[in-house]
Design a protein around this motif. Structure first.
Motif, PDB file in Angstrom:
ATOM      1  N   GLY A  38     -64.159  17.472 -58.184  1.00 26.40           N
ATOM      2  CA  GLY A  38     -65.107  17.815 -57.149  1.00 26.40           C
ATOM      3  C   GLY A  38     -66.406  18.585 -57.385  1.00 26.40           C
ATOM      4  O   GLY A  38     -66.532  19.865 -57.175  1.00 26.40           O
ATOM      5  N   GLU A  39     -67.128  18.043 -58.506  1.00 28.50           N
ATOM      6  CA  GLU A  39     -68.116  19.196 -59.222  1.00 28.50           C
ATOM      7  C   GLU A  39     -69.402  18.300 -58.998  1.00 28.50           C
ATOM      8  O   GLU A  39     -69.721  17.454 -59.682  1.00 28.50           O
ATOM      9  CB  GLU A  39     -67.556  19.359 -60.776  1.00 28.50           C
ATOM     10  CG  GLU A  39     -68.707  19.815 -61.519  1.00 28.50           C
ATOM     11  CD  GLU A  39     -68.113  21.025 -62.359  1.00 28.50           C
ATOM     12  OE1 GLU A  39     -67.334  20.436 -63.321  1.00 28.50           O
ATOM     13  OE2 GLU A  39     -68.371  22.269 -62.368  1.00 28.50           O
ATOM     14  N   PRO A  40     -70.520  19.021 -58.316  1.00 29.93           N
ATOM     15  CA  PRO A  40     -72.011  18.966 -58.357  1.00 29.93           C
ATOM     16  C   PRO A  40     -72.128  18.207 -59.736  1.00 29.93           C
ATOM     17  O   PRO A  40     -71.892  19.428 -60.447  1.00 29.93           O
ATOM     18  CB  PRO A  40     -72.553  19.384 -57.687  1.00 29.93           C
ATOM     19  CG  PRO A  40     -71.610  20.278 -56.816  1.00 29.93           C
ATOM     20  CD  PRO A  40     -70.307  20.364 -57.583  1.00 29.93           C
ATOM     21  N   ASP A  41     -72.962  17.406 -59.844  1.00 29.05           N
ATOM     22  CA  ASP A  41     -73.841  17.447 -61.018  1.00 29.05           C
ATOM     23  C   ASP A  41     -75.225  17.701 -61.217  1.00 29.05           C
ATOM     24  O   ASP A  41     -75.834  17.542 -62.438  1.00 29.05           O
ATOM     25  CB  ASP A  41     -73.573  15.740 -61.693  1.00 29.05           C
ATOM     26  CG  ASP A  41     -74.513  15.037 -60.698  1.00 29.05           C
ATOM     27  OD1 ASP A  41     -74.661  15.352 -59.310  1.00 29.05           O
ATOM     28  OD2 ASP A  41     -74.696  13.732 -60.954  1.00 29.05           O
ATOM     29  N   PHE A  42     -75.560  18.392 -60.136  1.00 26.75           N
ATOM     30  CA  PHE A  42     -77.096  19.137 -60.252  1.00 26.75           C
ATOM     31  C   PHE A  42     -76.934  20.363 -61.077  1.00 26.75           C
ATOM     32  O   PHE A  42     -75.714  21.108 -61.096  1.00 26.75           O
ATOM     33  CB  PHE A  42     -77.451  19.376 -59.127  1.00 26.75           C
ATOM     34  CG  PHE A  42     -77.574  18.156 -58.248  1.00 26.75           C
ATOM     35  CD1 PHE A  42     -78.544  17.124 -58.360  1.00 26.75           C
ATOM     36  CD2 PHE A  42     -76.431  17.943 -57.337  1.00 26.75           C
ATOM     37  CE1 PHE A  42     -78.561  16.041 -57.735  1.00 26.75           C
ATOM     38  CE2 PHE A  42     -76.547  16.622 -56.516  1.00 26.75           C
ATOM     39  CZ  PHE A  42     -77.746  15.626 -56.531  1.00 26.75           C
ATOM     40  N   ASP A  43     -77.723  20.813 -61.611  1.00 27.72           N
ATOM     41  CA  ASP A  43     -77.932  22.277 -62.224  1.00 27.72           C
ATOM     42  C   ASP A  43     -77.895  23.229 -60.952  1.00 27.72           C
ATOM     43  O   ASP A  43     -78.416  23.070 -60.033  1.00 27.72           O
ATOM     44  CB  ASP A  43     -79.190  22.549 -63.263  1.00 27.72           C
ATOM     45  CG  ASP A  43     -79.010  23.836 -63.949  1.00 27.72           C
ATOM     46  OD1 ASP A  43     -77.933  24.532 -63.661  1.00 27.72           O
ATOM     47  OD2 ASP A  43     -80.043  24.020 -64.657  1.00 27.72           O
ATOM     48  N   THR A  44     -77.757  24.797 -61.371  1.00 20.19           N
ATOM     49  CA  THR A  44     -77.889  25.393 -60.221  1.00 20.19           C
ATOM     50  C   THR A  44     -79.236  25.736 -59.985  1.00 20.19           C
ATOM     51  O   THR A  44     -79.931  25.875 -60.914  1.00 20.19           O
ATOM     52  CB  THR A  44     -77.052  27.001 -60.637  1.00 20.19           C
ATOM     53  OG1 THR A  44     -75.740  26.551 -60.844  1.00 20.19           O
ATOM     54  CG2 THR A  44     -77.189  27.918 -59.584  1.00 20.19           C
ATOM     55  N   PRO A  45     -79.849  25.847 -58.841  1.00 15.20           N
ATOM     56  CA  PRO A  45     -81.203  26.111 -58.517  1.00 15.20           C
ATOM     57  C   PRO A  45     -81.853  27.015 -59.088  1.00 15.20           C
ATOM     58  O   PRO A  45     -81.051  28.114 -59.347  1.00 15.20           O
ATOM     59  CB  PRO A  45     -81.374  26.107 -57.098  1.00 15.20           C
ATOM     60  CG  PRO A  45     -80.018  25.485 -56.486  1.00 15.20           C
ATOM     61  CD  PRO A  45     -78.908  25.586 -57.481  1.00 15.20           C
ATOM     62  N   GLY A 173     -63.501  17.195 -45.298  1.00 16.52           N
ATOM     63  CA  GLY A 173     -62.462  17.449 -46.024  1.00 16.52           C
ATOM     64  C   GLY A 173     -62.403  16.723 -47.458  1.00 16.52           C
ATOM     65  O   GLY A 173     -63.045  15.875 -47.401  1.00 16.52           O
ATOM     66  N   ASN A 174     -61.624  17.565 -48.118  1.00 18.55           N
ATOM     67  CA  ASN A 174     -61.317  16.878 -49.531  1.00 18.55           C
ATOM     68  C   ASN A 174     -59.871  16.268 -49.428  1.00 18.55           C
ATOM     69  O   ASN A 174     -59.003  16.967 -49.291  1.00 18.55           O
ATOM     70  CB  ASN A 174     -61.546  17.995 -50.728  1.00 18.55           C
ATOM     71  CG  ASN A 174     -61.220  17.585 -52.145  1.00 18.55           C
ATOM     72  OD1 ASN A 174     -60.704  16.324 -52.320  1.00 18.55           O
ATOM     73  ND2 ASN A 174     -61.028  18.449 -52.869  1.00 18.55           N
ATOM     74  N   PRO A 175     -59.607  15.116 -49.959  1.00 19.13           N
ATOM     75  CA  PRO A 175     -60.498  13.918 -50.286  1.00 19.13           C
ATOM     76  C   PRO A 175     -61.037  13.158 -49.445  1.00 19.13           C
ATOM     77  O   PRO A 175     -61.265  11.986 -49.703  1.00 19.13           O
ATOM     78  CB  PRO A 175     -59.456  13.330 -51.331  1.00 19.13           C
ATOM     79  CG  PRO A 175     -58.266  13.607 -50.795  1.00 19.13           C
ATOM     80  CD  PRO A 175     -58.247  14.519 -49.980  1.00 19.13           C
ATOM     81  N   THR A 176     -60.903  13.246 -47.962  1.00 23.76           N
ATOM     82  CA  THR A 176     -60.955  12.185 -47.087  1.00 23.76           C
ATOM     83  C   THR A 176     -62.477  12.030 -46.741  1.00 23.76           C
ATOM     84  O   THR A 176     -62.733  10.954 -46.014  1.00 23.76           O
ATOM     85  CB  THR A 176     -60.143  12.435 -45.946  1.00 23.76           C
ATOM     86  OG1 THR A 176     -60.442  13.569 -45.234  1.00 23.76           O
ATOM     87  CG2 THR A 176     -58.770  12.376 -46.254  1.00 23.76           C
TER      88      THR A 176
END
Ligand code: PLP
Length: 358
Positions: A38-45, A173-176
């Motif tokens: 569960g990892e966002p693919d954006f850079d940190t702002p 919820g993760n993963p629902t």
């Protein structure tokens, strides 16, 4: 060397294993989209990075108070009041090395060996393992697509025993991707009050919420339930700060003090300059969060479109977080076979798309 019983009982994180495999395939030059972690693919702002870098340049590189720097605890307290109608004094907030660590510390401070902890399934993979680590007994409560993968008050009561001490709630919820409504939470809070149960409320995905869904913090319903809830949140998901390792637990005074002591003898403070970045995340502009949410919404719509075209797959539309829980039972494959088949088909870009019965 003999391994402790505690460590012996643990299972490794499958998510991280699958993620490592996807990363290895990418390194080989294969065209792989990793769906495991569960990892966002954006850079940190930028403004968050600038705050951390500025503090590094200023020499903010020493130990901080174990529970976090006062300005960050105050910023979290302000945020919990403004966004969640929760009145936590900064002294009741312990900044931790990620929300995972916040959950672990919260369990360590509240669960005795043999205590049962109810975990609605499907669940985030770390909950049962963390419960086992602190000596508790995870009790899995199954939910169904029909109920939107949410537990009902009747199930809460049904799975309770004289040994039950806590329910873990994770909404969104993760993963629902399930988001409990205010009424659903109120009904669970009533059972927790009647039965004197603690609730660990993991709200790490609160900002990632779609359509008309609304996030409500269960501790906000009344003074009584507030005394029985440990609220978990963090910076990894809303601000794309997974590697910074910053989360927090907000709790009633007596338990917050114990969590602080536990932390002071284990990790001590979370990284000093990362805390300065987290402060900027809460006190700076929030359009970075809404921009990421817009992108997740587009992706969610696209995934729905793709899945709707494959009749052998079904799913409940996620109302929060960034996951899809896809029911593959009609394909007759196990989940690992299914994933292997998808990954296998990615070996050449020239090959046709994976063709599932549909
Ligand atoms: C439900 C849930 N809680 C907590 C975490 C941990 O977040 P952090 O990176 O802040 O430790 C995750 C990460 O995937 C998660 O899915």
């Amino acid at each position: 060397m003999e391994i402790s019983e505690r460590a012996e009982k643990l299972s490794p994180s499958l998510t991280l294993a699958i993620d490592a495999k996807a990363k290895a395939m990418k390194t080989e030059g294969l065209d792989v989209i990793a769906f495991a972690a569960g990892e966002p693919d954006f850079d940190t702002p930028e403004h968050i990075k600038a705050a951390a870098m500025g503090s590094l340049d200023a020499g903010f590189t020493k130990y901080t108070p174990a529970a976090g720097i006062p300005e960050l605890r105050a910023a979290i307290s302000d945020k919990l009041k403004a966004d969640n109608q929760l009145d936590y004094d900064p002294s009741q907030i312990i900044v931790t090395c990620g929300a995972k660590h916040a959950c672990y510390n919260a369990l360590l401070a509240s669960i005795n060996p043999g205590d049962e902890v109810l975990i609605p399934a499907p669940y985030w993979t770390s909950y049962p393992e963390m419960v086992k680590l602190v000596g508790g007994e995870p009790v899995i409560v199954p939910t169904t697509a029909e109920s939107g993968y949410k537990i009902t008050p009747d199930q809460f009561l049904e799975y309770m025993s004289p040994l039950t001490k806590m329910l873990i709630l994770n909404s969104p919820g993760n993963p629902t991707g399930a988001v409990y409504t205010e009424n659903e939470l109120a009904a669970l809070a009533d059972v927790a009050l009647d039965e004197d149960m603690l609730i660990l409320s993991d709200e790490i995905y609160e900002k990632l919420i779609y359509d008309d869904a609304k996030h409500v913090s269960i501790a906000s319903f009344s003074k009584d339930i507030y005394e029985q809830v440990l609220t978990i949140n963090g910076f990894s998901k809303p601000y794309s700060m997974t590697g910074w390792r910053l989360g927090y637990v907000a709790a009633p005074k007596n338990i917050a003090a114990k969590i602080e002591s536990l932390q002071s003898h284990s990790t001590s403070n979370p990284t000093s300059f990362a805390q300065k970045g987290a402060w900027a995340a809460y006190k700076g502009p929030q359009d970075c969060v809404s921009d990421m949410l817009k992108e997740y919404s587009k992706r969610r719509a696209r995934v729905c479109e793709i899945l709707d075209g494959i009749s052998s797959l079904s799913y409940v539309k996620p109302m929060g977080a960034f996951y899809f829980l896809v029911d593959i039972s009609a394909t007759g494959m196990t989940s690992s076979k299914f994933a292997q088949r998808l990954a296998g088909r990615r070996k050449s870009r020239r090959r046709s798309r994976p063709r599932l019965r549909g």
